[in-house]
Design an enzyme around this catalytic site. Structure first.
Site, PDB file in Angstrom:
ATOM      1  CG  ASN A  64     -12.603  13.424   1.961  1.00 58.96           C
ATOM      2  OD1 ASN A  64     -13.258  12.623   2.605  1.00 58.96           O
ATOM      3  ND2 ASN A  64     -11.362  13.152   1.556  1.00 58.96           N
ATOM      4  CB  CYS A 181      18.571  -6.377   6.497  1.00 60.34           C
ATOM      5  SG  CYS A 181      18.800  -8.176   6.540  1.00 60.34           S
TER       6      CYS A 181
END
Length: 766
Positions: A64, A181
């Site tokens: 940050n 899938c």
């Protein structure tokens, strides 16, 4: 002049003394203390706002510091809100910043709490939190300024109930999804493995044990035409998680018994996910005819450093596995000291052994949290080190098994947390625009200085509001604009007029009301029937609660003769359904919950009870549950209904626009005047074989070829008998024809004058 006064003197000169004075008693809520929040807090303080509440649930991370300038290296791991408030207070000693280290969705931050602010400023990067703040501001009728950045782009949007559209008026794009899938069986990209770890595996191990939800997902995939054999295998795989889940929830740290070591949740999870499940997939030979199969991983060999990730003996595959796992053929034995010197720890790709060690420690930490606390489930949070470690390790282990490039912890956090790159300059510009929008909201509303000694109303228990922003009915918000930063150096900022509320919005178009109650004694029937006025003795509260010509309890209005104006019998109670969030509590065919208390239904403080008209005639009523005032007598009713009861708004019926599609396209109309028919004068051009420029009257030039000028821009309605190709007229009316329509005849020479008896004007006799 004191230093404190001098700090805001320039702002007072620009804003004017009246508006600048209002800043000192306007309470502002800032939600978020990140990139935008730090810049916003600084700008608010220097502008002259002196009563600021700053809320954020995050702690400071090393990443940050490049753009959140209120933080320093010594502040890493400290709460952002508290640290930012302390740093910004030094800019102006007269400012009062109240930091809150918490979640804006916690129940104590309810509608009463939001009503205590004059304006709310969002500096969030989370879609769910934005929607929550938007809903609370719409319910409390507090103006909200929404903002966001994406690289060099940004936007600032003022949102006012009933005056502008709200955050949910426009549907937001849904996150990109992948076939089941692909995620579960045949990943081919790092993002597939990360989504699998975050959305599927995290929930299977540490989430709720809901077989129904798993079954519905696979049923949907099967209905979408995905591989039936593969889905059947996935069903068996989901059922086999029960032993691993039991081991996680009964985990005892530092156990030395053999039985406990055999039930180590990390080892059980690894063997099931990265060995047994992969072996089962390999048994489906048809699946691997056209793609490279995965390689089962061996727990003990990886720990001992003897596991060789050899993908079918291919040298290329060996090189790829070495690149993926960051080691030589024996994982975990590579020399990483040089690389560690040039990259940060979280930016370094881990070896296969390091990923397994990280997987073990993260599973054990999460298991300990589930077994030793009242927490039932754990969800992924990019700021939760344990969950981030788990997703990083699990996704990299899966990537290694499938021959996919692994990612560093930093990259996984960015991809799993949907983090958009932020630029400090963009944040600073957006923060300034947010403050300008807040000033515009104050300027648009009349000045209403609050009284700190205003007593609490005993009937409604509504606290005195410190808001200096008036309701839409008494304010003029027509000049508000949405502002955007765009990639145009010549015009970096653009503004557009705020749109009106979407009549179909499920947030700002709802009717909001507040019921204060003791949830242990108040039933759902008390709330629903009380708000709708279906209980006896509530008719006096309905006075004035009429809109669109119909009373709020559904009764029809009567005319002077006592007859009903409406056709339907509105005196009967309407069929309704009652929801709490996505939970259905009551529907027309099931009302067993009506006599249960709110506490037994887990409807807590600050929750919304949605009353939905099944016939769709009225807008949804959102009942916000609040606390009883401290002065409420213990012998009185356990709940306080709003007085007057809320106005029910008739839902606007909007017919969808269905454009009519003609069977054949209509002819394109020309803006030119049409030419006359063949019989009219001036219609035929005579092309002379010698000079080619002779224009004659009808009958002249016999034997010469006459051609029609095609009409410009329109299809001729007449079609050739032999073809279906339309004839096009490509010319506009000539000067001669326009003059003839005005009553004038243009002569080619003096010899034609004798043919006319009318007066002739000679323009040029040369």
């Amino acid at each position: 002049m004191s230093t404190a006064v001098g700090r805001t003197k320039h702002a007072e000169a620009i804003l004017g003394s009246e508006l600048h004075t209002r800043l000192s008693f306007t309470k502002v809520l800032v939600v978020g203390a990140g990139g935008i929040g730090c810049e916003l807090l600084k700008t608010l303080v220097l502008t002259g706002f002196t009563q600021i509440t700053l809320l954020d649930l995050d702690t400071i991370d090393l990443s940050n510091l490049n753009r959140q300038f209120l933080f320093r290296t010594k502040d890493v791991k400290k709460p952002k809100s508290i640290t930012a408030a302390r740093a910004a207070s030094s800019f102006n000693p007269n400012v009062k910043i109240s930091p809150i280290f918490g979640n804006i969705k916690d129940e104590e931050y309810d509608i009463d709490w939001f009503k205590g602010f004059g304006v709310v400023l969002n500096a969030l990067d989370n879609l769910d939190a934005r929607r929550h703040v938007n809903r609370m501001c719409m319910a409390a009728e507090v103006p909200l300024v929404e903002s966001g950045t994406a690289g060099y782009l940004g936007q600032v949007q003022p949102l006012v109930k009933d005056a502008t559209e709200c955050f949910d008026c426009i549907p937001k794009p849904t996150p990109k999804s992948f076939p089941v899938c692909t995620i579960r069986s045949t990943p081919s990209q790092p993002i597939h493995c990360i989504v699998w770890s975050k959305s599927y595996l995290m929930g299977q191990l540490f989430g709720r044990d809901e077989d129904a939800g798993e079954t519905s997902e696979l049923d949907e995939a099967e209905n979408n035409g995905e591989n039936v054999e593969e889905i059947a295998n996935l069903r068996k795989e989901a059922q086999s998680f029960s032993r691993v889940r039991a081991a996680i929830r009964s985990y005892t740290p530092n156990s030395t018994s053999t039985a406990d070591q055999d039930n180590d949740p990390a080892k059980l999870a690894f063997q099931k996910i990265f060995s047994s499940d992969i072996q089962n997939l390999l048994n489906m030979g048809d699946m691997w005819k056209h793609r490279e199969p995965p390689v089962p991983l061996d727990y003990n060999q990886i720990i001992s450093g003897t596991f060789i990730l050899d993908r079918q003996g291919s040298n290329k595959a060996k090189e790829e596995s070495n690149r993926v796992n960051g080691a030589s053929s024996l994982n975990g034995t590579g020399n990483k000291k040089t690389a560690e010197k040039v990259v940060m720890k979280d930016q370094r790709k881990l070896t296969l052994k390091e990923n397994l060690v990280l997987f073990n420690t993260s599973v054990q930490s999460l298991s300990m949290r589930l077994s030793t606390s009242q927490v039932q489930t754990i969800e992924f949070d990019k700021d939760d080190e344990d969950t981030l470690d788990f997703v990083t390790a699990a996704s990299n282990l899966r990537s290694a098994a499938y021959g996919i490039e692994g990612k560093s912890k930093w990259e996984v956090k960015e991809m799993a947390g949907n983090i958009i790159p932020a630029i400090a300059t963009t944040n600073a510009i957006i923060a300034g625009l947010i403050v300008l929008q807040a000033l515009n909201l104050l300027r648009a509303s009349p000045s209403t200085r609050p009284s700190s000694s205003e007593p609490v109303n005993a009937t409604t228990a509504a606290p005195s509001s410190s808001s200096t922003v008036a309701s839409p009915a008494s304010a003029d918000y027509s000049l508000l604009r949405n502002v955007h930063i765009q990639l145009k150096p010549s015009v970096p900022l653009s503004s557009v007029t705020c749109s009106s509320p979407n009549p179909n919005c499920g947030v700002c178009r709802d009717v909001y009301t507040l019921v204060r109650c003791d949830r242990t004694q108040t039933t759902l029937r008390d709330v629903v029937q009380g708000v709708l006025g279906w209980t006896s003795g509530q008719s006096q509260n309905r006075e004035g609660a009429i809109e669109n010509g119909q009373s709020q309890n559904g009764n029809r209005n009567e005319n002077e003769n006592g007859s009903n104006d409406d056709d339907d019998d509105g005196s009967e109670r309407k069929e309704i359904s009652v929801y709490e969030d996505k939970r259905i509590l009551v529907d027309p065919d099931w009302d067993d919950n009506l006599d249960r208390t709110l506490d037994s239904l887990n409807v807590g403080r600050g929750k919304f009870i949605s009353i939905v008209d099944e016939e769709g005639d009225w807008e949804t009523v959102q009942v916000v549950i609040g606390e009883l005032p401290a002065s409420h007598p213990s012998t009185a009713s356990p709940y306080i209904l709003p007085s007057p009861l809320p106005k029910l708004v008739k839902r606007k019926k909007i017919k969808p626009l269905v454009p009519s599609v003609p069977s054949t396209p209509p002819p394109r109309l020309s803006l030119k005047r049409s030419l006359p028919t063949d019989a009219d004068d001036g219609d035929v051009m005579i092309i002379d074989g010698h000079n080619g420029n002779g224009r004659t009257r009808d009958g002249d030039g016999e034997g010469q070829r006459a051609l029609k000028k095609p009409r410009l821009g329109a299809y001729d309605n007449q079609r050739d008998a032999k073809t279906t190709t339309p004839t096009m007229d490509l010319t506009s009316p000539g000067k001669r024809k326009r003059l003839e329509e005005d009553g004038l005849v243009l002569m080619d020479g003096p010899g034609e004058v004798d043919e006319f008896e009318e007066d002739v004007i000679v323009i040029d006799d040369d």
